[in-house]
Design a protein around this motif. Structure first.
Motif, PDB file in Angstrom:
ATOM      1  N   PHE A 168      -3.850  10.212   0.588  1.00 28.53           N
ATOM      2  CA  PHE A 168      -2.825   9.342   1.165  1.00 28.53           C
ATOM      3  C   PHE A 168      -1.439   9.988   1.199  1.00 28.53           C
ATOM      4  O   PHE A 168      -0.441   9.305   1.444  1.00 28.53           O
ATOM      5  N   LYS A 169      -1.358  11.299   0.983  1.00 31.87           N
ATOM      6  CA  LYS A 169      -0.070  11.993   0.974  1.00 31.87           C
ATOM      7  C   LYS A 169       0.701  11.813   2.289  1.00 31.87           C
ATOM      8  O   LYS A 169       1.919  11.820   2.291  1.00 31.87           O
TER       9      LYS A 169
ATOM     10  N   TYR B 256       1.209   2.435  -3.468  1.00 28.39           N
ATOM     11  CA  TYR B 256      -0.047   3.008  -3.949  1.00 28.39           C
ATOM     12  C   TYR B 256      -0.210   4.440  -3.418  1.00 28.39           C
ATOM     13  O   TYR B 256      -0.590   5.346  -4.158  1.00 28.39           O
ATOM     14  N   ALA B 257       0.121   4.630  -2.158  1.00 28.51           N
ATOM     15  CA  ALA B 257      -0.057   5.934  -1.524  1.00 28.51           C
ATOM     16  C   ALA B 257       0.844   7.013  -2.134  1.00 28.51           C
ATOM     17  O   ALA B 257       0.511   8.191  -2.097  1.00 28.51           O
TER      18      ALA B 257
ATOM     19  N   LYS C 208       0.627   9.935  -7.398  1.00 26.76           N
ATOM     20  CA  LYS C 208      -0.258  11.097  -7.490  1.00 26.76           C
ATOM     21  C   LYS C 208      -1.389  10.763  -8.452  1.00 26.76           C
ATOM     22  O   LYS C 208      -1.171  10.460  -9.617  1.00 26.76           O
ATOM     23  N   SER C 209      -2.575  10.814  -7.906  1.00 26.72           N
ATOM     24  CA  SER C 209      -3.754  10.587  -8.733  1.00 26.72           C
ATOM     25  C   SER C 209      -4.964  11.139  -7.996  1.00 26.72           C
ATOM     26  O   SER C 209      -4.914  11.374  -6.794  1.00 26.72           O
TER      27      SER C 209
ATOM     28  N   TYR D 109       0.701   9.170   4.220  1.00 28.00           N
ATOM     29  CA  TYR D 109       0.701   7.741   4.560  1.00 28.00           C
ATOM     30  C   TYR D 109       1.880   7.350   5.439  1.00 28.00           C
ATOM     31  O   TYR D 109       1.735   6.562   6.378  1.00 28.00           O
TER      32      TYR D 109
ATOM     33  N   PHE E  42       0.818  -1.210   0.000  1.00 31.41           N
ATOM     34  CA  PHE E  42       0.000   0.000   0.000  1.00 31.41           C
ATOM     35  C   PHE E  42       0.854   1.264   0.000  1.00 31.41           C
ATOM     36  O   PHE E  42       0.435   2.298  -0.525  1.00 31.41           O
TER      37      PHE E  42
ATOM     38  N   GLY F  98      -5.737   9.025  -4.935  1.00 31.59           N
ATOM     39  CA  GLY F  98      -4.788   8.840  -3.849  1.00 31.59           C
ATOM     40  C   GLY F  98      -4.367  10.118  -3.157  1.00 31.59           C
ATOM     41  O   GLY F  98      -3.454  10.103  -2.349  1.00 31.59           O
ATOM     42  N   GLU F  99      -5.015  11.207  -3.462  1.00 31.52           N
ATOM     43  CA  GLU F  99      -4.660  12.509  -2.893  1.00 31.52           C
ATOM     44  C   GLU F  99      -4.686  12.479  -1.352  1.00 31.52           C
ATOM     45  O   GLU F  99      -3.830  13.070  -0.707  1.00 31.52           O
TER      46      GLU F  99
END
Length: 151
Positions: free
Chosen positions: A54-55, A43-44, A47-48, A57, A40, A51-52
Motif C-alpha cells: 500500500f506504499k 492504515y496504508a 510500515k508493516s 496508496y 484506510f 501493508g507493504e
C-alpha cells in the motif's frame, strides 16, 4: 434527430465514449467513500509486513478520485459540453452558429482537434467527413471506433 442529439459538435458519437453513462464512477465513489470512512489512508501509511503493497496508496487515491468524478450522464450537445464542460470546438461552432464542425470548410486544418487526437486519433474528423457526405444519421451508422486502441 436522435443522431444529432447524441453527436458532439466535433463529430464524436457520445454514447461510444467510455465516460458516458458509465458504472465505474458510481463504483469508484462508493469505494472511495468506504475507504475514507474506515480511514484506510492511515492504515496504508503504517510500515508493516501486512501493508507493504500500500506504499502507493496516495497515487491510487488520486486515480480513484478521478474515476469517481468522470461521471457523464448527458451528451455534449444536451449537457453543455463533454461531462458538462464546453471545449474550444463547441465554443467555435456555437459562435459561428454551426450545428457541428461538418458545417465548416476548415476542419482539415483546424488545430482545435489536438486535444482529442491522443485518444481518438482521426476518428472525429473522419466522422465529420462522413456526415458531410452522407448526412448525420447515415454517417453515425458507419462511424469508426471511438478510441485508437479499439480494433
Amino acid at each position: 434527430m436522435k443522431s444529432k442529439n447524441n453527436t458532439a459538435y466535433c463529430g464524436i458519437f457520445c454514447p461510444d465514449c467510455i465516460h458516458y453513462k458509465n458504472k465505474y464512477s458510481v463504483y469508484a465513489k462508493s469505494l472511495k467513500d468506504h475507504l475514507t470512512s474506515i480511514e484506510f489512508d492511515k492504515y496504508a501509511k503504517i510500515k508493516s509486513p501486512f501493508g507493504e503493497q500500500f506504499k502507493k496508496y496516495e497515487e491510487f487515491e488520486t486515480v480513484l478520485t478521478a474515476l469517481a468524478e468522470t461521471e457523464c450522464n448527458q451528451t455534449c450537445r444536451t449537457g453543455g459540453g463533454c461531462s458538462g464542460v464546453p471545449c474550444k470546438i463547441m465554443e467555435c461552432c456555437i459562435s459561428k452558429n454551426y450545428e457541428g464542425c461538418w458545417d465548416c470548410s476548415e476542419v482539415d486544418e483546424c488545430d482545435k482537434f489536438a486535444l482529442l487526437e491522443p485518444r481518438c486519433g482521426e476518428m472525429p474528423k473522419n466522422n465529420i467527413r462522413k456526415i458531410k457526405k452522407n448526412g448525420i444519421d447515415k454517417a453515425m451508422e458507419k462511424r469508426g471506433n471511438f478510441y485508437i486502441w479499439q480494433k
